[in-house]
Design a protein around this motif. Sequence first.
Motif, PDB file in Angstrom:
ATOM      1  N   VAL A 154     -10.415 -16.961 -24.014  1.00  0.00           N
ATOM      2  CA  VAL A 154     -11.249 -17.257 -25.186  1.00  0.00           C
ATOM      3  C   VAL A 154     -12.657 -17.600 -24.702  1.00  0.00           C
ATOM      4  O   VAL A 154     -12.821 -18.408 -23.772  1.00  0.00           O
ATOM      5  CB  VAL A 154     -10.686 -18.426 -26.016  1.00  0.00           C
ATOM      6  N   PHE A 155     -13.644 -17.008 -25.344  1.00  0.00           N
ATOM      7  CA  PHE A 155     -15.044 -17.322 -25.073  1.00  0.00           C
ATOM      8  C   PHE A 155     -15.583 -18.127 -26.239  1.00  0.00           C
ATOM      9  O   PHE A 155     -15.491 -17.706 -27.393  1.00  0.00           O
ATOM     10  CB  PHE A 155     -15.854 -16.034 -24.900  1.00  0.00           C
ATOM     11  N   ALA A 210     -20.803 -11.212 -21.320  1.00  0.00           N
ATOM     12  CA  ALA A 210     -19.624 -12.014 -21.012  1.00  0.00           C
ATOM     13  C   ALA A 210     -18.625 -11.988 -22.161  1.00  0.00           C
ATOM     14  O   ALA A 210     -17.408 -11.901 -21.946  1.00  0.00           O
ATOM     15  CB  ALA A 210     -20.034 -13.452 -20.707  1.00  0.00           C
ATOM     16  N   ALA A 211     -19.111 -12.073 -23.399  1.00  0.00           N
ATOM     17  CA  ALA A 211     -18.220 -12.121 -24.558  1.00  0.00           C
ATOM     18  C   ALA A 211     -17.339 -10.880 -24.645  1.00  0.00           C
ATOM     19  O   ALA A 211     -16.184 -10.953 -25.087  1.00  0.00           O
ATOM     20  CB  ALA A 211     -19.037 -12.286 -25.835  1.00  0.00           C
ATOM     21  N   VAL A 212     -17.867  -9.734 -24.213  1.00  0.00           N
ATOM     22  CA  VAL A 212     -17.118  -8.475 -24.300  1.00  0.00           C
ATOM     23  C   VAL A 212     -15.842  -8.530 -23.453  1.00  0.00           C
ATOM     24  O   VAL A 212     -14.858  -7.852 -23.745  1.00  0.00           O
ATOM     25  CB  VAL A 212     -18.022  -7.299 -23.850  1.00  0.00           C
ATOM     26  N   LEU A 213     -15.804  -9.339 -22.421  1.00  0.00           N
ATOM     27  CA  LEU A 213     -14.680  -9.360 -21.491  1.00  0.00           C
ATOM     28  C   LEU A 213     -13.462 -10.080 -22.038  1.00  0.00           C
ATOM     29  O   LEU A 213     -12.342  -9.855 -21.561  1.00  0.00           O
ATOM     30  CB  LEU A 213     -15.113 -10.032 -20.178  1.00  0.00           C
ATOM     31  N   PHE A 214     -13.615 -10.963 -23.031  1.00  0.00           N
ATOM     32  CA  PHE A 214     -12.558 -11.884 -23.434  1.00  0.00           C
ATOM     33  C   PHE A 214     -11.681 -11.302 -24.537  1.00  0.00           C
ATOM     34  O   PHE A 214     -12.115 -10.468 -25.339  1.00  0.00           O
ATOM     35  CB  PHE A 214     -13.162 -13.205 -23.893  1.00  0.00           C
ATOM     36  N   ASP A 215     -10.446 -11.824 -24.591  1.00  0.00           N
ATOM     37  CA  ASP A 215      -9.512 -11.408 -25.643  1.00  0.00           C
ATOM     38  C   ASP A 215      -9.953 -11.918 -27.007  1.00  0.00           C
ATOM     39  O   ASP A 215      -9.749 -11.250 -28.024  1.00  0.00           O
ATOM     40  CB  ASP A 215      -8.106 -11.948 -25.342  1.00  0.00           C
ATOM     41  N   HIS A 216     -10.520 -13.128 -27.027  1.00  0.00           N
ATOM     42  CA  HIS A 216     -10.923 -13.747 -28.286  1.00  0.00           C
ATOM     43  C   HIS A 216     -12.296 -14.376 -28.106  1.00  0.00           C
ATOM     44  O   HIS A 216     -12.630 -14.884 -27.028  1.00  0.00           O
ATOM     45  CB  HIS A 216      -9.912 -14.820 -28.718  1.00  0.00           C
ATOM     46  N   ASP A 250     -21.666 -21.476 -34.611  1.00  0.00           N
ATOM     47  CA  ASP A 250     -22.590 -21.209 -35.712  1.00  0.00           C
ATOM     48  C   ASP A 250     -22.236 -19.870 -36.358  1.00  0.00           C
ATOM     49  O   ASP A 250     -22.022 -18.869 -35.649  1.00  0.00           O
ATOM     50  CB  ASP A 250     -24.024 -21.170 -35.193  1.00  0.00           C
ATOM     51  N   PRO A 251     -22.168 -19.786 -37.696  1.00  0.00           N
ATOM     52  CA  PRO A 251     -21.820 -18.521 -38.352  1.00  0.00           C
ATOM     53  C   PRO A 251     -22.803 -17.395 -38.037  1.00  0.00           C
ATOM     54  O   PRO A 251     -22.392 -16.230 -37.886  1.00  0.00           O
ATOM     55  CB  PRO A 251     -21.837 -18.877 -39.850  1.00  0.00           C
ATOM     56  N   ASN A 252     -24.103 -17.703 -37.954  1.00  0.00           N
ATOM     57  CA  ASN A 252     -25.078 -16.658 -37.636  1.00  0.00           C
ATOM     58  C   ASN A 252     -24.868 -16.115 -36.230  1.00  0.00           C
ATOM     59  O   ASN A 252     -24.986 -14.907 -35.987  1.00  0.00           O
ATOM     60  CB  ASN A 252     -26.496 -17.207 -37.788  1.00  0.00           C
ATOM     61  N   ALA A 253     -24.553 -17.002 -35.292  1.00  0.00           N
ATOM     62  CA  ALA A 253     -24.263 -16.552 -33.932  1.00  0.00           C
ATOM     63  C   ALA A 253     -23.007 -15.685 -33.914  1.00  0.00           C
ATOM     64  O   ALA A 253     -22.931 -14.696 -33.167  1.00  0.00           O
ATOM     65  CB  ALA A 253     -24.110 -17.749 -33.010  1.00  0.00           C
ATOM     66  N   ALA A 254     -22.009 -16.052 -34.721  1.00  0.00           N
ATOM     67  CA  ALA A 254     -20.783 -15.249 -34.779  1.00  0.00           C
ATOM     68  C   ALA A 254     -21.081 -13.835 -35.269  1.00  0.00           C
ATOM     69  O   ALA A 254     -20.554 -12.852 -34.715  1.00  0.00           O
ATOM     70  CB  ALA A 254     -19.766 -15.927 -35.708  1.00  0.00           C
ATOM     71  N   GLY A 283     -21.963  -5.726 -29.483  1.00  0.00           N
ATOM     72  CA  GLY A 283     -21.302  -4.748 -28.625  1.00  0.00           C
ATOM     73  C   GLY A 283     -19.861  -4.553 -29.039  1.00  0.00           C
ATOM     74  O   GLY A 283     -19.394  -5.077 -30.051  1.00  0.00           O
ATOM     75  N   GLU A 284     -19.125  -3.779 -28.252  1.00  0.00           N
ATOM     76  CA  GLU A 284     -17.729  -3.488 -28.538  1.00  0.00           C
ATOM     77  C   GLU A 284     -16.852  -4.588 -27.959  1.00  0.00           C
ATOM     78  O   GLU A 284     -16.425  -4.531 -26.801  1.00  0.00           O
ATOM     79  CB  GLU A 284     -17.357  -2.120 -27.969  1.00  0.00           C
ATOM     80  N   LEU A 285     -16.576  -5.588 -28.760  1.00  0.00           N
ATOM     81  CA  LEU A 285     -15.754  -6.712 -28.321  1.00  0.00           C
ATOM     82  C   LEU A 285     -14.280  -6.309 -28.300  1.00  0.00           C
ATOM     83  O   LEU A 285     -13.825  -5.489 -29.103  1.00  0.00           O
ATOM     84  CB  LEU A 285     -15.941  -7.910 -29.253  1.00  0.00           C
ATOM     85  N   ARG A 286     -13.545  -6.915 -27.371  1.00  0.00           N
ATOM     86  CA  ARG A 286     -12.096  -6.738 -27.386  1.00  0.00           C
ATOM     87  C   ARG A 286     -11.492  -7.418 -28.609  1.00  0.00           C
ATOM     88  O   ARG A 286     -10.488  -6.955 -29.154  1.00  0.00           O
ATOM     89  CB  ARG A 286     -11.481  -7.330 -26.115  1.00  0.00           C
ATOM     90  N   ALA A 287     -12.118  -8.532 -29.014  1.00  0.00           N
ATOM     91  CA  ALA A 287     -11.631  -9.280 -30.171  1.00  0.00           C
ATOM     92  C   ALA A 287     -11.930  -8.517 -31.458  1.00  0.00           C
ATOM     93  O   ALA A 287     -12.986  -7.902 -31.597  1.00  0.00           O
ATOM     94  CB  ALA A 287     -12.272 -10.657 -30.213  1.00  0.00           C
ATOM     95  N   ALA A 288     -10.990  -8.570 -32.394  1.00  0.00           N
ATOM     96  CA  ALA A 288     -11.196  -7.880 -33.666  1.00  0.00           C
ATOM     97  C   ALA A 288     -12.326  -8.501 -34.459  1.00  0.00           C
ATOM     98  O   ALA A 288     -13.067  -7.802 -35.156  1.00  0.00           O
ATOM     99  CB  ALA A 288      -9.903  -7.894 -34.478  1.00  0.00           C
ATOM    100  N   SER A 289     -12.488  -9.800 -34.368  1.00  0.00           N
ATOM    101  CA  SER A 289     -13.548 -10.491 -35.087  1.00  0.00           C
ATOM    102  C   SER A 289     -13.886 -11.774 -34.353  1.00  0.00           C
ATOM    103  O   SER A 289     -13.098 -12.266 -33.536  1.00  0.00           O
ATOM    104  CB  SER A 289     -13.134 -10.806 -36.537  1.00  0.00           C
ATOM    105  N   VAL A 290     -15.060 -12.321 -34.659  1.00  0.00           N
ATOM    106  CA  VAL A 290     -15.522 -13.565 -34.049  1.00  0.00           C
ATOM    107  C   VAL A 290     -15.303 -14.693 -35.057  1.00  0.00           C
ATOM    108  O   VAL A 290     -15.865 -14.660 -36.162  1.00  0.00           O
ATOM    109  CB  VAL A 290     -17.003 -13.478 -33.649  1.00  0.00           C
ATOM    110  N   PHE A 291     -14.497 -15.675 -34.697  1.00  0.00           N
ATOM    111  CA  PHE A 291     -14.201 -16.782 -35.587  1.00  0.00           C
ATOM    112  C   PHE A 291     -15.214 -17.908 -35.387  1.00  0.00           C
ATOM    113  O   PHE A 291     -15.759 -18.087 -34.293  1.00  0.00           O
ATOM    114  CB  PHE A 291     -12.788 -17.311 -35.344  1.00  0.00           C
ATOM    115  N   VAL A 292     -15.444 -18.648 -36.455  1.00  0.00           N
ATOM    116  CA  VAL A 292     -16.361 -19.780 -36.408  1.00  0.00           C
ATOM    117  C   VAL A 292     -15.565 -21.054 -36.145  1.00  0.00           C
ATOM    118  O   VAL A 292     -14.663 -21.411 -36.910  1.00  0.00           O
ATOM    119  CB  VAL A 292     -17.161 -19.914 -37.720  1.00  0.00           C
TER     120      VAL A 292
END
Length: 586
Positions: free
Chosen positions: A206-207, A222-228, A233-237, A244-253
Motif C-alpha cells: 500500500v502506498f 512510486a505509486a504505480v508499483l503498489f497494489d493499493h 486529500d481527495p484532490n491528490a487522490a 499513470g496506469e496504476l495497479r490499483a483500480a482506484s485511489v481511496f481517500v
Amino acid sequence: MDEIEGNVAGTGETFSEIDQLHLANRDLQDQLAGTRRELEAARASERLVRESRWWRIGLALKNRRNILFALRHPIWALKTLAGLRTRRGRLGRGARQSSAVTARQWLVGINAEPRVPEDLWVAGVFDDDLAQALEPDCNLITFRPDNWEANLEGRRPHVLLVESAERGNGGSWEYRIASTPHADAAGLQDLRALIDWCRANGTPTVFWYTAPLGSVERFSEAAVLFDHVVATDPNAAMRLQRSGELRAASVFVVPPGVQPAASSPIGAALASDVGTIAPSGVPDETFEQLLGAAQTFGLTIYAPQGADVARSDGVTFVRPDSLERAPANHAVYINGESAGLPTRALRAAASGAVVVSVPNRVLEEALGAAVTIARSTEEAKEAIQRLLSDDARRAAARRAGLRAVIGKHTIRHRLAAIARTAGLGVDEGFDARVAALVLAPAGADADEIAMRLSASGAFAEIVIGVVDPIRPQNVTENEDERSPFRVVQQDPALKDGARAQTLAGVASSPWVALVSADGDAGTVADLLLAQRFARADVLSDGEVFAFTDAVDPEHAVARREIVAARGWPPSPQWAREGVRMFTVPR
C-alpha cells in the motif's frame, strides 16, 4: 520520425558507445531481476517446508535441552508443536496487551489473520511524525535500503505500507521514494526490489500519499508499483488516479488521524482564553477576522521555533514537540484551514478544546456540534463569548468533540481502513465490545430486560443472572443477532459481587458493565472511547479526566478478565495491585 524508427530498427546506423552501454545495463538489470525472483520463489518454498509440523518436531528433537524442557512442560511443548496461540496479558499495567505470538510465528513470520490494529505487523517507510503516530496502535517493522530483507525474513509482515516520505526511516530512504534528479532515485531500484519481495511472499503493498498536492508528479512513479494506493486529500487522490496506469483500480481517500496517546484531555489545563497555531502561509481574510475577534478574550498564537510565519508580532515560538499540545492549554481553538480535514483542529478537539473555525465543510461534517463556524468578526466574537461564558455549553461541545474524534478520526481508524483496503479483515472496534451483566431480582422477566437493553445498541451481548428457575423462553437468543443474550440461574444466597463475578466468567466480550435490571446503557460508549487514550482497566464517571483509586461502581466498565478474577465492585486495593482505574467527566 522515419529516420528515428529506422535507427531503432537497426537499418545500418551504428549506436554510440553510450547507447550500447545503456542496452547492456538494461539487459543486466533484467537478468538481475529474474535471478532475484527465482531466489525469492526458492525462499518461499523453503518457508512452506518450515511451516510443517514435522519440521517443528525435528527442530525440537535436534536439541537435547528442548527434549528435557518438554518433559518438564508437556502442555507448553504440545501447544508449540501444534502451532496453537498463546497470549501474555499485561493487565493492570496500562500498556496495551501484547499481540498473540507463538514460537512458530517467530520462526516463520507473522501469518495469523489480524483482527484488531494491535495485531497488525506493518513493514514500511515513514517520516518520523507518521511513524510515531502509528507505533502505539500496531507493530512496526522499519528498515534501511541495505537491510530490509534481513528485517523481513524473520517476521513476514501482514502489509507493506510506504508513505510519500522525503526522508523516510530516519533519512535512510531519502531520494528513493520520490523521483528526483539524484543517482539514488534512478529507477527506484531499492523500492522495486522491496515490492518484488513482498509480491513473491504474498504480502500486499500500500502506498499512502501524504505529501502536498503539488508533489503528486514526483511520487507518481512510486505509486504505480503498489497494489493499493490511498491519499489523505481527495484532490491528490484524483491527480494520482490520472497520473499513470496504476495497479490499483482506484485511489481511496484516507484522511489524517489523531493519535490519542499524544493528544488527549489527560492533564489538559484549559484556561479561559483562546489559542491557535500560526499558518505557514499568508492567512486569509476570514482567519484574520477571527484572530481580531479573539484578541478581546485573550489570544495566544503559537509557531514552531525557527518557523518563517507571515506575522511574528504576538507569536509564541515553542519546540515542535510542544506545538501539538499547545491547544490543550486553552478553552477555545481557532482553526484557519479552510480545506480538507485539519489535523491540528482534530488534535485540539481530542485535547478537550472547543473549535471555532473559518468555513470548512469537511471539518464541520467531521466534528458536528463540536465546531462553530464563523464567517465574520461579529460571528466569531459572539461564538467565543458564548462558549467561554456558558460552562454547560462548552462542556457539551467538548464531549461532542471527543466522541467525534476518538470515535471516528484516530490513527487506529486509518490503520484499519488501510488494512481493509489491502484485503485484511481488521475491525478497529472489535476489542471494544462490552457485555451487560444484569443481576435480575426475583420475578424479573429476563426476555423483557434483554430486549430493552439490546435496543440501545451499546452491548455486544447481555448476560442475565436470575434467582428463579429458568423458563424455556429465557433459554433462546434474542432475534437481533447484534445483541445475543444468555440467562444464568444463580444461587439466591450469593452476594452481588459474587454473582457479577460468575456472569463475567460466562461472558465473552473484552469488557463488561454491571447494569441494573431497570437501567439503561448510560455512558458506556463514552467510557469505552476514553479507554483509547487512558489505556485503563476500569473506567467510570467522575469529575475530571484522571487516574484514581476509587470509582463509581454503578457507572463503570471493566475488563472482563479482571471482574471474572476479582468480582465486583472495584476497591482501592485493585489500584494498589496495579489495576489502572480512570474517571471521565459526566
